[in-house]
Design an enzyme around this catalytic site. Structure first.
Site, PDB file in Angstrom:
ATOM      1  N   ASP A 335      78.190  20.942  44.763  1.00  0.00           N
ATOM      2  CA  ASP A 335      77.143  21.908  44.412  1.00  0.00           C
ATOM      3  C   ASP A 335      77.071  23.033  45.433  1.00  0.00           C
ATOM      4  OD1 ASP A 335      76.615  20.159  42.389  1.00  0.00           O
ATOM      5  OD2 ASP A 335      74.827  19.293  43.304  1.00  0.00           O
ATOM      6  N   LYS A 404      60.809  25.840  48.402  1.00  0.00           N
ATOM      7  CA  LYS A 404      62.122  25.800  47.735  1.00  0.00           C
ATOM      8  C   LYS A 404      62.173  26.671  46.481  1.00  0.00           C
ATOM      9  CE  LYS A 404      65.598  22.764  45.710  1.00  0.00           C
ATOM     10  NZ  LYS A 404      66.021  21.376  45.431  1.00  0.00           N
ATOM     11  N   ASP A 635      76.752  26.289  38.778  1.00  0.00           N
ATOM     12  CA  ASP A 635      77.209  26.299  40.173  1.00  0.00           C
ATOM     13  C   ASP A 635      77.383  24.880  40.709  1.00  0.00           C
ATOM     14  OD1 ASP A 635      74.561  25.607  40.245  1.00  0.00           O
ATOM     15  OD2 ASP A 635      74.001  26.931  41.888  1.00  0.00           O
TER      16      ASP A 635
END
Length: 854
Positions: A335, A404, A635
């Site tokens: 990742d 985040k 991704d």
């Protein structure tokens, strides 16, 4: 009208009575004070569909059991019997197909076709061990991992006693509605998960394939919507590669690291992750032997089913006679670290930002979220020491999770206000039971934290911030531009119109006598109201009138030569009268005016999405070339454990190859070529020196332009003279003094007003902070009488713009409305700013970073 038999019990005789009733009913409902008519299914039909689902309507686009057809054209690829378009487009969006077809005819789509074909031919199969556990968990009805509970234990609050105060009952009704929505959500989730399990059971012994297609930005998605590797945790845990490969020494190590990753221990070094797994072998074996009746260690992770699948794979490998020779089918993930910021750091050459997203080599993985959290905590401590009560309330309470989401979504266009809401949701968990009003409340806390997050990002990614600003400026100019054909039509039609009236030159046909055309009305404006002075004060009216003419959307080409067309337009609705009610139908068309706000705000994130899609397809092509199995979720890239090292090299090489090119410089060159000959409506601050000069010149030119086609035609005449081969004509053009010539002469970039839609759209940008425009204008002092005069003169409107809108001219004359921004609008040739200077980060250093994807 369709009918169906409905059987009910007579309330008195208890006899069963059947009668035919309409399958669909016409109902009226009030929403926000407005009455809406709608068709609703008969309750009996709803019950029937819930108990007897129509499988023929649901079972569409299932996983294939043969290798998909290679892509070779618009609908040539994927399924053999049920063709799908290669691009997923919104209704009415035809431009993207036209551009794609043109690129196909030029032979530019070969890499796109090859990449999608490579993704589709990856074989999959069902993980029988996980399927068995999922069926048992499903039948228990418990909320296990991400399975929704069959009977959710949600306590309904007691109904309040009757009272003269309606507030308690309103709150109770709101809570009851929320509970019903949660129950309905659980039911929908169980229905979908049940469908996924049924598909998995049906194909449990088959080899599966997922044909892929693209969204308009080039991102690849599996076409089968129900069960695929891009699904939720339960779907990912069910799927393994159809072909296996021996682990080898490196593969066994990566399998242990992968288990730590899916268990949530993914911020440590690779060696620490391997040690983490080996220290928990007892829990891993217990999860395999007693997944539902043991210690349930695997359920402590966020991705429970993927953790359980990894437990099964590792236990089977360790129990085999030769673990290194064990044939593994489990996909292992690599990742990216906030992949959007990785692209921005490479584009902007940000050294600090590159180190935070693992583009720089390091002994441990960098974590941008932790870095931002540390920066925010430092700012909190400083403010708390100064006595700030908000900072004191936050000291020691912020977590990585609190920052985040704003960090992750900032690169994809989240606004400051959206970030505040994200922070507030986390603060409600971290600091519960704060009063709604008072010196310390969630609104003030979230505003404070979001400000610190944005400030931290802005300091780390200065180059990326400049790139985002450049992209926004380019989109703003394109979405407020007229093409050369539009300009020619407008100026030619203006010069031939009756001297008494001008109508919109949008190309509408005259209506037949007695025919009433529905839709926006065309204003008839007396000729004598036009003059060159009116883009200050009357700017709102004129900008509104120009919006229907702005039809240029942002279009660019990816490094794989895929044309990307942003589909954001403002479509109008048409009214159709039926025997039941008036129906408004909305049919988007390619000639609808663009939505400037969406074009501007969506371009930077869409451009980054097109880059990460290119990186993925380049990686897929290389993996297919060297014989590696490859799958992706944007991704997150998947392959066999034994091939992780080789795939990591492929990912680095593809990223370095992409960003070694001048991506933004090439984009600017494309824009210059694509939009050559266009004019755009530039805005300048009325308080700037150039804004003042423009207002003064307009006042002087007012009488000389009476009866002419207006300022747009004047600017075109000047540009035509400047481009002439005749020196005398060029000198004449240079001598002309127009608002456009003043803007070009001053080249006062700081005076250009920042589009309102860009507020809070760049990394670290906080609405309300002083902008370069306001800073540049602070020290300018001059007599503002000319500006005020043009603001209050309702007759001074520019002839180059034709009016359409809801506000009539007479209304604007009589209504004294405050000036909102005091902008001056000028027609300028569509040119693009210089590309921002790149920072000092060398993207080739990425090849030594083992945590780039990890």
């Amino acid at each position: 009208t369709a009918q169906m038999p409905v059987t009910k019990t007579h309330p008195r005789t208890k006899a069963k009575i059947t009668q035919m009733q309409p399958a669909f009913l016409h109902r009226q409902k009030y929403m926000n004070g407005k009455r809406f008519g709608m068709f609703t299914p008969n309750p009996a039909l709803v019950t029937k569909v819930q108990s007897e689902p129509i499988t023929s309507l649901m079972a569409k686009r299932m996983p294939m059991i043969v290798e998909p057809k290679p892509w070779t054209g618009w609908q040539e690829g994927g399924y053999y019997q049920y063709p799908s378009s290669i691009l997923r487009l919104t209704n009415g969006e035809k431009s993207a197909k036209d551009y794609f077809t043109a690129a196909h005819e030029q032979g530019d789509m070969k890499q796109i076709y090859a990449g999608l074909t490579a993704l589709g031919k990856t074989p999959w199969k069902i993980n029988h061990d996980v399927l068995k556990v999922q069926l048992e968990a499903w039948n228990s009805g418990e909320a296990i991992a991400n399975f929704a509970p069959l009977h959710p234990d949600i306590e309904v609050p007691a109904e309040p006693e009757p009272s003269t105060d309606p507030s308690p009952r309103r709150r109770w009704l709101t809570e009851v509605r929320e509970i019903e929505n949660r129950r309905s959500g659980y039911h929908s989730q169980r229905c979908f998960q049940n469908f996924q399990l049924e598909i998995a059971r049906a194909v449990a012994n088959e080899t599966l394939y997922f044909p892929h297609n693209l969204d308009f930005r080039g991102r690849a998605y599996p076409i089968p919507p129900y069960l695929n590797h891009m699904g939720a945790d339960n779907a990912r845990g069910l799927l393994v590669f159809g072909e296996g490969k021996p682990l080898g020494a490196e593969g066994l190590r990566w399998l242990k690291i992968h288990l730590a990753n899916v268990a949530g221990y993914d911020k440590a070094s690779l060696q620490e992750r391997e040690d983490y797994t080996m220290a928990r072998l007892d829990d891993i074996y217990d999860s395999v032997r007693n997944p539902l009746n043991g210690k349930r260690w695997w359920l402590k992770s966020e991705d429970g089913w993927q953790t359980l699948a990894a437990c099964f794979e590792l236990a089977a490998a360790l129990d085999s006679p030769e673990p290194h020779a064990f044939v593994s089918h489990l996909p292992l993930h690599q990742d990216g670290t906030c992949n959007g910021l990785q692209h921005y750091a490479a584009l902007g050459g940000d050294k600090v930002g590159a180190a935070q997203v693992n583009l720089e080599p390091g002994d441990r993985p960098a974590d941008i979220y932790t870095a931002v959290l540390n920066s925010v905590n430092e700012a909190v401590d400083i403010d708390a020491a100064k006595g700030d009560i908000i900072a004191k309330a936050l000291q020691g309470k912020l977590t990585r999770k609190a920052v985040k989401q704003p960090v992750m979504t900032n690169v994809y266009g989240v606004t400051f206000y959206g970030a505040k809401e994200q922070v507030e949701r986390q603060l409600r968990e971290l600091i519960p039971d704060l009063p709604r009003y008072g010196p310390i409340n969630y609104l003030d806390l979230s505003h404070y934290v979001a400000s610190k997050i944005f400030a931290s990002l802005g300091s780390m990614f200065t180059g990326a911030q400049a790139i985002q600003t450049w992209l926004g400026q380019a989109a703003d100019r394109i979405s407020t531009s007229l093409t050369a054909e539009q300009i020619e039509r407008l100026t030619s039609e203006n010069s031939t119109k009756s001297p008494n009236t001008l109508r919109s030159a949008a190309g509408s046909k005259p209506s037949a006598p007695g025919h009433r055309k529905r839709g926006p009305k065309t204003k008839v404006i007396p000729q004598d109201v036009y003059s060159p002075a009116g883009l200050v004060g009357q700017d709102r009216l004129l900008v509104k009138s120009a919006k229907p003419l702005f039809k240029s959307t942002v279009i660019w080409t990816t490094p794989l030569r895929l044309p990307v067309v942003q589909p954001y337009r403002k479509s109008t609705s048409s009214s159709v009268t039926t025997s039941l009610q008036l129906i408004a139908l909305q049919e988007p068309q390619v000639w609808d005016p663009v939505s400037k706000r969406k074009q501007l705000q969506a371009f930077p994130p869409n451009f980054i999405h097109s880059l990460d899609a290119t990186h993925m397809l380049l990686s897929a092509l290389k993996c297919d070339e060297v014989g590696m199995t490859f799958a992706s979720i944007h991704d997150s890239f998947w392959t066999h454990a034994s091939d992780i090292g080789r795939m990591s090299e492929v990912l680095r090489d593809a990223f370095v190859a992409m960003h070694s090119e001048d991506i933004i410089g090439r984009l600017r060159e494309e824009f210059v070529t694509r939009y050559k000959g266009c004019m755009y409506m530039a805005s300048f601050s009325g308080k700037s020196a150039v804004g003042y000069e423009i207002c003064r010149v307009r006042k002087e030119l007012k009488s000389s332009l009476q009866g002419k086609s207006g300022e747009l035609a004047l600017e075109m005449e000047r540009l035509k003279l400047l481009a002439s081969d005749d020196a005398e004509e060029r000198a004449k053009g240079e001598a002309m003094v127009t608002p456009g010539s003043l803007a070009a002469k001053h080249a006062d970039i700081c005076a250009q007003a920042v589009p309102a839609d860009m507020a809070g759209q760049t990394l670290g940008a906080i609405p309300g902070q002083p902008s370069p425009v306001s800073a540049a204008s602070e020290d300018i002092h001059f007599d503002n009488s000319d500006v005020e005069a043009t603001n209050t003169d309702a007759d001074d409107l520019d002839a180059g713009l034709l009016l359409e809108g809801e506000d009539s001219l007479e209304t604007l004359k009589t209504k004294k409305q405050p000036i909102r921004d005091n902008k001056v609008y000028v027609w300028l040739p569509l040119e693009f700013p210089a590309v921002p200077e790149k920072g000092g980060f060398d993207v080739r250093r990425l090849r030594q970073s083992k945590y780039f994807f990890h």
